[in-house]
Design a protein around this motif. Sequence first.
Motif, PDB file in Angstrom:
ATOM      1  N   PHE A  51       0.829  -1.207   0.000  1.00 41.23           N
ATOM      2  CA  PHE A  51       0.000   0.000   0.000  1.00 41.23           C
ATOM      3  C   PHE A  51       0.867   1.262   0.000  1.00 41.23           C
ATOM      4  N   PHE A  52       1.957   1.240   0.749  1.00 45.24           N
ATOM      5  CA  PHE A  52       2.881   2.388   0.741  1.00 45.24           C
ATOM      6  C   PHE A  52       3.400   2.619  -0.676  1.00 45.24           C
ATOM      7  N   GLU A  58       1.012   6.333  -7.058  1.00 46.52           N
ATOM      8  CA  GLU A  58      -0.249   6.856  -7.585  1.00 46.52           C
ATOM      9  C   GLU A  58      -0.667   8.178  -6.951  1.00 46.52           C
ATOM     10  N   GLY A  59      -0.007   8.559  -5.876  1.00 49.03           N
ATOM     11  CA  GLY A  59      -0.428   9.767  -5.170  1.00 49.03           C
ATOM     12  C   GLY A  59       0.683  10.294  -4.285  1.00 49.03           C
ATOM     13  N   TYR A  60       0.424  10.311  -2.983  1.00 52.01           N
ATOM     14  CA  TYR A  60       1.400  10.876  -2.042  1.00 52.01           C
ATOM     15  C   TYR A  60       1.063  10.407  -0.633  1.00 52.01           C
ATOM     16  N   ILE A  61       2.028  10.583   0.257  1.00 53.74           N
ATOM     17  CA  ILE A  61       1.867  10.190   1.653  1.00 53.74           C
ATOM     18  C   ILE A  61       2.262  11.373   2.512  1.00 53.74           C
ATOM     19  N   ASP A  62       1.346  11.789   3.373  1.00 51.91           N
ATOM     20  CA  ASP A  62       1.641  12.856   4.327  1.00 51.91           C
ATOM     21  C   ASP A  62       1.908  12.222   5.681  1.00 51.91           C
ATOM     22  N   ILE A  63       2.866  12.786   6.397  1.00 54.06           N
ATOM     23  CA  ILE A  63       3.266  12.239   7.690  1.00 54.06           C
ATOM     24  C   ILE A  63       3.484  13.394   8.666  1.00 54.06           C
ATOM     25  N   ALA A  71      -0.947   9.531   6.416  1.00 53.45           N
ATOM     26  CA  ALA A  71      -2.122   9.362   5.563  1.00 53.45           C
ATOM     27  C   ALA A  71      -1.659   9.047   4.148  1.00 53.45           C
ATOM     28  N   LEU A  72      -2.258   8.015   3.555  1.00 58.24           N
ATOM     29  CA  LEU A  72      -1.936   7.591   2.196  1.00 58.24           C
ATOM     30  C   LEU A  72      -3.048   8.062   1.274  1.00 58.24           C
ATOM     31  N   TRP A  73      -2.699   8.931   0.349  1.00 52.91           N
ATOM     32  CA  TRP A  73      -3.658   9.501  -0.602  1.00 52.91           C
ATOM     33  C   TRP A  73      -3.302   9.084  -2.020  1.00 52.91           C
ATOM     34  N   TRP A  74      -4.315   8.819  -2.821  1.00 53.19           N
ATOM     35  CA  TRP A  74      -4.125   8.578  -4.247  1.00 53.19           C
ATOM     36  C   TRP A  74      -4.822   9.698  -5.006  1.00 53.19           C
TER      37      TRP A  74
END
Length: 201
Positions: A51-52, A58-63, A71-74
């Motif tokens: 998933f990471f 496909e998107g980005y990950i904010d931490i 948070a994993l966003w596509w």
Amino acid sequence: MGVAIRRAGEGDRADVVRLLDEAFMWDPVSTWVFPGEEHRRRRHGALMGAFFDLALGEGYIDITEDGAAAALWWSVPVAAAETDAEVDGPAMLRQAVDPENERVEVIGRLTDAAHPTDRPHEYLHMIAVRPDRQGEGLGTALIAAVLERCDEEGLHAYLEASSARSRVLYERLGFTGAGAPLDLPDGPRMWPMWREPRETT
């Protein structure tokens, strides 16, 4: 005091996967996908790692700056062209993570079928907060930061709530039900939710 948030990169993979693994180990959906605890402890981290990688591609990950929440966003465009339809994501995920586990593929097919395809949107795939830091507003801060941008840019947002408790939180942030709930076979219920952008002043 505000929550410091940054964009995660490949160098954060080990820490974010560990966070996801810990936060979702006993989640109702995770325990359905991996019903046996011993097997779940062996394979759950591999699913979180996949998933990471997908979110990074496909998107980005904010931490949060302290690494306590992510948070994993596509970024999802309008439905892919027919030439892309032959890519079987759920089957590929199952093969990569746990080939003998049909449920990895089943949940992917169910969520794919419910996912809106007619409008581009930001998809909150997963959000995790370290168990000892829950209740501090870290998750809300991560989501609100993206929703603020969605409002500014006129973007929609979508997610699947995996518990009645999280559904209430998302409703407070402007999400509403998007179609029928998803009932996993002999398992928990998930709620597809959609958010229209709000006008900014």
